[in-house]
Write an enzyme that holds these catalytic residues in place. Structure first.
Site, PDB file in Angstrom:
ATOM      1  N   LYS A  29       0.818  -1.131  -0.084  1.00 27.91           N
ATOM      2  CA  LYS A  29       0.093  -0.025   0.069  1.00 27.91           C
ATOM      3  C   LYS A  29       0.831   1.152  -0.095  1.00 27.91           C
ATOM      4  O   LYS A  29       1.949   1.237   0.356  1.00 27.91           O
ATOM      5  CB  LYS A  29      -0.753   0.166   1.239  1.00 27.91           C
ATOM      6  CG  LYS A  29      -1.933  -1.166   1.233  1.00 27.91           C
ATOM      7  CD  LYS A  29      -2.749  -1.309   0.159  1.00 27.91           C
ATOM      8  CE  LYS A  29      -4.016  -2.309   0.270  1.00 27.91           C
ATOM      9  NZ  LYS A  29      -3.480  -3.599   0.287  1.00 27.91           N
TER      10      LYS A  29
HETATM   11  C1  LIG Z   1     -10.012  -3.273  -1.219  1.00 27.19           C
HETATM   12  C2  LIG Z   1      -9.351  -3.886  -0.072  1.00 27.19           C
HETATM   13  N1  LIG Z   1     -10.185  -4.178   0.931  1.00 27.19           N
HETATM   14  C3  LIG Z   1      -9.715  -4.885   2.082  1.00 27.19           C
HETATM   15  C4  LIG Z   1      -8.228  -5.005   2.198  1.00 27.19           C
HETATM   16  C5  LIG Z   1      -7.783  -5.635   3.490  1.00 27.19           C
HETATM   17  O1  LIG Z   1      -6.548  -5.127   3.922  1.00 27.19           O
HETATM   18  P1  LIG Z   1      -5.603  -5.930   4.613  1.00 27.19           P
HETATM   19  O2  LIG Z   1      -4.614  -6.782   3.790  1.00 27.19           O
HETATM   20  O3  LIG Z   1      -4.505  -4.727   5.283  1.00 27.19           O
HETATM   21  O4  LIG Z   1      -6.318  -6.793   5.768  1.00 27.19           O
HETATM   22  C6  LIG Z   1      -7.328  -4.665   1.120  1.00 27.19           C
HETATM   23  C7  LIG Z   1      -5.828  -5.290   1.139  1.00 27.19           C
HETATM   24  O5  LIG Z   1      -5.438  -5.603   0.136  1.00 27.19           O
HETATM   25  C8  LIG Z   1      -8.106  -4.118  -0.157  1.00 27.19           C
HETATM   26  O6  LIG Z   1      -7.209  -3.791  -1.187  1.00 27.19           O
END
Ligand SMILES: Cc1ncc(COP(=O)(O)O)c(C=O)c1O
Length: 400
Positions: A196
């Site tokens: 990210k």
């Molecule tokens: C659209 C979306 N929602 C939720 C998430 C979940 O985040 P995390 O990987 O930090 O749990 C991501 C992460 O890639 C994402 O791109």
């Protein structure tokens, strides 16, 4: 002699794009500060708290509550918004699986609806058609950092008494009209996972303007602790979803650097958009006037017909061989994933989603944000690589 690198020719680029993630003396100093302090947990130190305040302000929100992942942020926010077990939550069909699994993990049922053909974000008219007696919430996803069309979604939510949780996992600094995303709805969740634009390796945050929702989220992320001085008083069924002070300190350093990086990505995205104009069969997603984008991904809608009907994966392999950080992206809609195959085990429902399915199968090509962190020329190389593959696709059409 072949031209395309995939066919043995010379790659367009012989230098790499900037690497990601990026950390420097500021992150080192931040880590050392926490190390020396002895306060490694956010239960004792102030790094996470300080970051929460700065990030919430950056997103025009009153409150921020950090968690150990973006997915945890979404799950806890749903719980705090009071979405009932068994209720339906409307989710776009072009998104990372965690948008949907967060709904299931808090006990509700994702209902997948199609996305807008120009933005790949949830389509408000389709949301309206999917609202039924079991619907309790809508989850717009600001895919790639491009803000979903929030005004009609908020109007629908108000009319039907629904909660709105923004999946802003990819949208740090994105703005919808005159407001940053995240707390336009009742709450929003962001991710700080390693790919990210703002990262601590892992992590997440909920932002909201609602003090009660914020207090519930804080308790749920901290073993359900009651807001009393008594450490072992637990009012809610929470868990340990706390972020460490190391992550909080790194995020403070990352956030200081973020506005400059966002400006650079925005400039380079504009150069690239301009350069792609006139190239048949490659069209960037539409950014409606008045909104701004975090440029986590530069996403294009591609017509493979203009590339001799090679497959999307061959096109992406050819771009990668030229030195471009291209990706096929989501290869299936969430409901096509094995995890959602049996609704009696993992509940879900979906409407017809031809646009999302087409995006996955043959249309969406992503370029990752580090391609926008170099020079104007570096950004333009993305368009040059597409043009090169288009001019010479016959060299690889037999690769399939
Ligand atoms: C659209 C979306 N929602 C939720 C998430 C979940 O985040 P995390 O990987 O930090 O749990 C991501 C992460 O890639 C994402 O791109």
């Amino acid at each position: 002699m072949a031209n395309l690198a995939l066919a043995g020719g010379t790659p367009l680029r012989d230098t790499l794009y900037p690497s990601w993630p990026q950390g420097g003396p500021e992150e080192l100093a931040a880590l050392e500060r926490v190390l020396q302090s002895g306060n490694w947990s956010s239960s004792y130190g102030s790094e996470v708290r300080t970051f929460e305040e700065s990030f919430a302000a950056y997103q025009d929100a009153r409150q921020g509550i950090c968690e150990n992942s973006g997915e945890a942020a979404l799950i806890l926010a749903f719980k705090a918004l009071g979405v009932s077990p068994g209720a339906e939550v409307i989710v776009p069909a072009y998104t990372f699986v965690a948008s949907a699994t967060a709904v299931v993990q808090m006990g509700a049922v994702p209902v997948f609806v199609d996305v807008d053909a120009d933005t790949y974000c949830i389509a408000p008219d389709v949301v309206a058609a999917a609202i039924g007696p079991q619907t309790e919430a809508i989850m717009p996803v600001h895919f790639a950092g491009l803000p979903a069309d929030m005004d009609p979604i908020m109007a629908l939510a108000q009319r039907h008494g629904l909660a709105v949780l923004e999946d802003a996992a990819q949208a740090w600094g994105s703005r919808y009209r005159d407001r940053a995303v995240g707390a336009i709805g009742d709450a929003g969740g962001f991710s700080f996972q390693a790919s990210k634009n703002l990262t601590a390796g892992e992590g997440g945050i909920i932002v909201t303007d609602d003090a009660e929702v914020a207090a519930t989220c804080r308790s749920l992320a901290d073993c359900g602790r009651a807001a009393t001085a008594q450490r072992y008083s637990h009012a809610l069924l929470g868990g340990n979803h706390r972020m460490t002070e190391f992550q909080g300190a790194i995020l403070r350093a990352q956030l200081d650097r973020y506005p400059g990086q966002l400006e650079l990505r925005t400039l380079n995205a504009a150069f690239l958009t301009e350069e792609l104009r006139g190239l048949p069969g490659v069209e960037p997603l539409a950014l409606p006037a008045g909104h701004s984008h975090s440029w986590h991904l530069f996403v294009m809608r591609v017509s493979l017909r203009e590339f001799g009907d090679i497959s999307k994966s061959t096109l992406v392999k050819a771009l990668v061989a030229e030195g471009i950080p291209a990706a096929v992206g989501y290869s299936e809609a969430p409901y096509q994933q094995p995890v959602f195959e049996d609704a009696s085990i993992v509940p879900s429902r979906h409407e017809a989603c031809p646009i999302a399915e087409r995006a996955c199968e043959s249309e969406a090509v992503w370029v990752r944000h580090p391609a926008l962190l170099g020079s104007e020329e570096d950004a333009r190389d993305v368009a040059r690589a597409f043009a090169k593959v288009q001019a010479h696709y016959h060299e690889i059409s037999t690769f399939e």
